[in-house]
Design a protein around this motif. Structure first.
Motif, mmCIF file in Angstrom:
data_model
loop_
_atom_site.group_PDB
_atom_site.id
_atom_site.type_symbol
_atom_site.label_atom_id
_atom_site.label_comp_id
_atom_site.label_asym_id
_atom_site.label_seq_id
_atom_site.Cartn_x
_atom_site.Cartn_y
_atom_site.Cartn_z
ATOM 1 N N LYS A 136 -2.093 57.555 11.286
ATOM 2 C CA LYS A 136 -1.815 56.142 12.747
ATOM 3 C C LYS A 136 -2.176 55.026 12.034
ATOM 4 C CE LYS A 136 -3.704 58.852 16.464
ATOM 5 N NZ LYS A 136 -4.949 59.142 17.816
ATOM 6 N N GLY A 137 -2.936 55.154 10.711
ATOM 7 C CA GLY A 137 -3.113 53.929 10.332
ATOM 8 C C GLY A 137 -4.544 53.487 10.230
ATOM 9 N N GLN A 138 -4.474 52.191 8.986
ATOM 10 C CA GLN A 138 -5.854 52.499 9.108
ATOM 11 C C GLN A 138 -6.264 50.564 9.582
ATOM 12 O OE1 GLN A 138 -8.572 54.295 7.846
ATOM 13 N NE2 GLN A 138 -6.227 55.424 7.909
ATOM 14 N N ILE A 139 -5.238 49.744 9.918
ATOM 15 C CA ILE A 139 -5.609 48.643 10.293
ATOM 16 C C ILE A 139 -4.950 48.224 11.728
ATOM 17 C CG2 ILE A 139 -4.775 45.700 9.618
ATOM 18 C CD1 ILE A 139 -4.145 46.466 7.473
ATOM 19 N N LYS A 140 -5.815 47.917 12.771
ATOM 20 C CA LYS A 140 -5.885 47.627 13.764
ATOM 21 C C LYS A 140 -5.055 46.478 14.249
ATOM 22 C CE LYS A 140 -10.012 50.013 15.586
ATOM 23 N NZ LYS A 140 -11.585 49.284 16.166
ATOM 24 N N ALA A 141 -3.987 46.905 15.016
ATOM 25 C CA ALA A 141 -2.560 45.622 15.492
ATOM 26 C C ALA A 141 -2.303 46.060 16.926
ATOM 27 C CB ALA A 141 -2.116 45.860 14.434
ATOM 28 N N VAL A 142 -1.679 44.967 17.965
ATOM 29 C CA VAL A 142 -1.473 45.263 19.064
ATOM 30 C C VAL A 142 0.195 44.517 19.097
ATOM 31 C CG1 VAL A 142 -2.148 44.006 21.529
ATOM 32 C CG2 VAL A 142 -3.808 45.367 20.273
ATOM 33 N N ILE A 143 0.453 45.163 19.948
ATOM 34 C CA ILE A 143 2.069 44.190 19.993
ATOM 35 C C ILE A 143 2.207 44.116 21.328
ATOM 36 C CG2 ILE A 143 4.659 44.577 19.978
ATOM 37 C CD1 ILE A 143 4.575 45.419 17.463
ATOM 38 N N LEU A 144 1.835 42.456 21.799
ATOM 39 C CA LEU A 144 2.030 42.220 22.948
ATOM 40 C C LEU A 144 3.566 41.881 23.740
ATOM 41 C CD1 LEU A 144 0.458 41.858 26.553
ATOM 42 C CD2 LEU A 144 -0.525 39.770 24.656
ATOM 43 N N GLY A 145 4.217 42.245 25.333
ATOM 44 C CA GLY A 145 5.193 41.075 25.675
ATOM 45 C C GLY A 145 6.229 42.136 26.258
ATOM 46 N N ASP A 146 7.164 41.362 26.543
ATOM 47 C CA ASP A 146 8.557 42.110 27.761
ATOM 48 C C ASP A 146 9.265 42.293 26.848
ATOM 49 O OD1 ASP A 146 10.224 40.080 26.951
ATOM 50 O OD2 ASP A 146 10.003 39.291 28.003
ATOM 51 N N ALA A 147 10.096 42.856 27.153
ATOM 52 C CA ALA A 147 11.714 43.440 26.742
ATOM 53 C C ALA A 147 11.726 43.548 25.413
ATOM 54 C CB ALA A 147 12.804 43.535 27.648
ATOM 55 N N LEU A 148 11.377 41.728 25.186
ATOM 56 C CA LEU A 148 11.853 41.434 23.540
ATOM 57 C C LEU A 148 10.876 42.342 22.342
ATOM 58 C CD1 LEU A 148 12.620 39.928 21.805
ATOM 59 C CD2 LEU A 148 11.053 38.155 22.017
ATOM 60 N N VAL A 149 9.467 43.458 22.973
ATOM 61 C CA VAL A 149 9.026 44.285 22.260
ATOM 62 C C VAL A 149 8.913 45.519 22.973
ATOM 63 C CG1 VAL A 149 7.517 42.426 21.577
ATOM 64 C CG2 VAL A 149 6.599 43.358 23.186
ATOM 65 N N CYS A 150 10.270 45.548 23.939
ATOM 66 C CA CYS A 150 9.459 47.128 24.180
ATOM 67 C C CYS A 150 10.901 48.129 24.510
ATOM 68 C CB CYS A 150 8.758 47.079 25.532
ATOM 69 S SG CYS A 150 9.421 46.484 27.035
ATOM 70 N N ARG A 151 12.071 46.633 24.245
ATOM 71 C CA ARG A 151 13.317 47.479 24.985
ATOM 72 C C ARG A 151 14.063 47.614 23.751
ATOM 73 N NH1 ARG A 151 16.788 46.336 29.975
ATOM 74 N NH2 ARG A 151 18.850 48.075 28.836
ATOM 75 N N GLY A 152 15.436 48.370 23.746
ATOM 76 C CA GLY A 152 16.140 48.474 22.791
ATOM 77 C C GLY A 152 16.168 48.750 21.544
ATOM 78 N N ASP A 153 16.126 48.368 20.048
ATOM 79 C CA ASP A 153 15.324 49.179 19.115
ATOM 80 C C ASP A 153 13.900 49.119 18.930
ATOM 81 O OD1 ASP A 153 18.125 50.386 18.838
ATOM 82 O OD2 ASP A 153 18.637 48.669 17.673
ATOM 83 N N ALA A 154 13.218 48.263 19.449
ATOM 84 C CA ALA A 154 11.769 47.225 19.218
ATOM 85 C C ALA A 154 11.332 48.306 18.491
ATOM 86 C CB ALA A 154 11.276 47.243 21.011
ATOM 87 N N VAL A 275 20.993 39.248 19.860
ATOM 88 C CA VAL A 275 22.662 38.917 19.988
ATOM 89 C C VAL A 275 23.099 39.264 21.907
ATOM 90 C CG1 VAL A 275 24.023 41.315 19.286
ATOM 91 C CG2 VAL A 275 22.177 40.758 17.825
ATOM 92 N N GLU A 276 24.479 39.357 21.504
ATOM 93 C CA GLU A 276 24.703 39.577 22.865
ATOM 94 C C GLU A 276 24.253 38.031 23.838
ATOM 95 O OE1 GLU A 276 26.274 42.899 23.031
ATOM 96 O OE2 GLU A 276 27.884 42.908 21.681
ATOM 97 N N ASN A 277 22.430 38.177 23.527
ATOM 98 C CA ASN A 277 22.128 36.964 25.001
ATOM 99 C C ASN A 277 21.442 37.944 25.406
ATOM 100 O OD1 ASN A 277 21.833 34.526 25.500
ATOM 101 N ND2 ASN A 277 22.114 34.166 27.774
ATOM 102 N N LYS A 278 21.291 38.951 25.145
ATOM 103 C CA LYS A 278 20.296 40.063 25.689
ATOM 104 C C LYS A 278 18.923 40.007 25.206
ATOM 105 C CE LYS A 278 23.411 44.321 24.822
ATOM 106 N NZ LYS A 278 23.929 44.900 24.193
ATOM 107 N N PRO A 279 17.973 40.172 26.195
ATOM 108 C CA PRO A 279 16.552 39.965 25.967
ATOM 109 C C PRO A 279 15.979 40.192 24.963
ATOM 110 C CG PRO A 279 17.079 41.221 27.946
ATOM 111 C CD PRO A 279 18.487 40.791 27.704
ATOM 112 N N TYR A 280 16.583 41.790 24.113
ATOM 113 C CA TYR A 280 15.663 42.429 23.082
ATOM 114 C C TYR A 280 16.703 42.526 21.835
ATOM 115 C CZ TYR A 280 18.974 45.613 24.986
ATOM 116 O OH TYR A 280 20.203 45.695 26.055
ATOM 117 N N LEU A 281 16.848 42.552 20.936
ATOM 118 C CA LEU A 281 17.207 42.593 19.470
ATOM 119 C C LEU A 281 17.477 43.681 19.082
ATOM 120 C CD1 LEU A 281 14.298 40.391 17.716
ATOM 121 C CD2 LEU A 281 16.096 39.344 19.074
#
Length: 299
Positions: A136-154, A275-281
């Motif tokens: 699971k990894g040793q260093i704690k991290a949090v990713i927070l957000g909308d489609a930008l961090v949870c859609r497409g290839d996030a 890319v293509e003006n989408k809300p994700y990358l």
């Protein structure tokens, strides 16, 4: 005997054969070791997997490397945050990103087969599995957000950060690769305020919210509130993903806001063209973002 015809220092044929066989064995071990590391199943802790709900006689009628079509009775439920097992005597484990339902038929998209892929349509048992990542990894991290961090290839952003920095992601949601995050496709920065106050403490945060769902002044206010809430978490660094997908005049306002109001020694701004003006990358952009974040962390 001529000194130039003395063969006492020349290896025997048997020695050469043993050397070649030894080298072939050595490189073969390295090859298969590297291959196993790349296989999806090698990332999971199969020794602790637990099976939960089970649905009998599920009809599977279309199988590809990335899609799966099944018929489910109303009593059965699917959740993209879970791992599933198809069992017809042979076992096939998978995760998926999203599903479209029509009547009693579900079409699953972006399916990731973890241990083999079924070849035949037919009837299977469908079981929900609690399957954890092995490392699971040793260093704690949090990713927070909308489609930008949870859609497409996030998911590839998290995958690369895990590989390069040994990050252990905290959160109540999981992507198709089983990495945790906090947020949702339809979430706004206003929703982010509610979450930021109760967000787990971590060494690093990555935050990404699109601005087009709110009036710009409301968006700026919300981002500032999120920044102040995360400030109390005493993180080493907070990375803000800023997609450059707005009209030029708005783009400048957003850029100026992040530069003047958010950026400092602890808060790092990462601008990226969508890319293509989408809300994700796309995958390449998320992997490049991970590389930039890794450079900041390691410097």
């Amino acid at each position: 005997m001529n000194k130039y015809t003395n063969n006492s220092n020349v290896p025997s044929a048997k020695s050469i054969i043993y050397t070649v066989v030894g080298l072939l064995f050595f490189y073969n071990v390295i090859f298969w070791s590297n291959l196993r590391k790349k296989l999806p199943q090698s990332r999971y802790d199969w020794s602790s997997v637990q099976l939960k709900d089970s649905c009998q006689n599920i009809k599977v009628f279309k199988i590809t490397k990335s899609n799966l079509s099944i018929k489910l009775p109303d009593i059965c439920r699917l959740n993209a945050y879970n791992t599933y097992l198809l069992d017809n005597g042979n076992q096939y484990w998978f995760r998926y990103e999203y599903a479209i339902k029509k009547n009693d038929t579900f079409k699953l998209f972006d399916v990731h087969w973890l241990k083999g892929m079924p070849k035949k349509n037919g009837f299977y048992k469908l079981k929900t599995a609690d399957l954890q990542l092995k490392n699971k990894g040793q260093i704690k991290a949090v990713i927070l957000g909308d489609a930008l961090v949870c859609r497409g290839d996030a998911e590839f952003l998290r995958q690369q950060l895990h590989k390069q920095l040994d990050w252990h992601f905290l959160g109540n949601q999981k992507d198709v690769l089983n990495y945790a995050y906090i947020g949702g496709t339809n979430m706004t920065s206003e929703d982010g305020i509610k979450l930021a106050g109760n967000i787990p403490k971590a060494t690093y945060y990555v935050v990404g919210f699109n601005s087009d769902t709110l009036h710009l002044n409301d968006y700026f206010r919300n981002i500032l509130i999120i920044k102040n809430k995360l400030k109390n978490k005493n993180a080493h660094k907070i990375f803000w993903i800023v997609p450059e997908r707005e009209k030029p005049d708005l783009l400048k306002k957003i850029g100026d806001f992040y530069t003047q109001k958010i950026a400092d020694d602890k808060n790092i701004i990462l601008k990226v063209e969508s890319v293509e003006n989408k809300p994700y990358l796309n995958k390449n952009q998320y992997e490049r973002l991970a590389k930039h974040i890794a450079q900041y962390v390691k410097d």
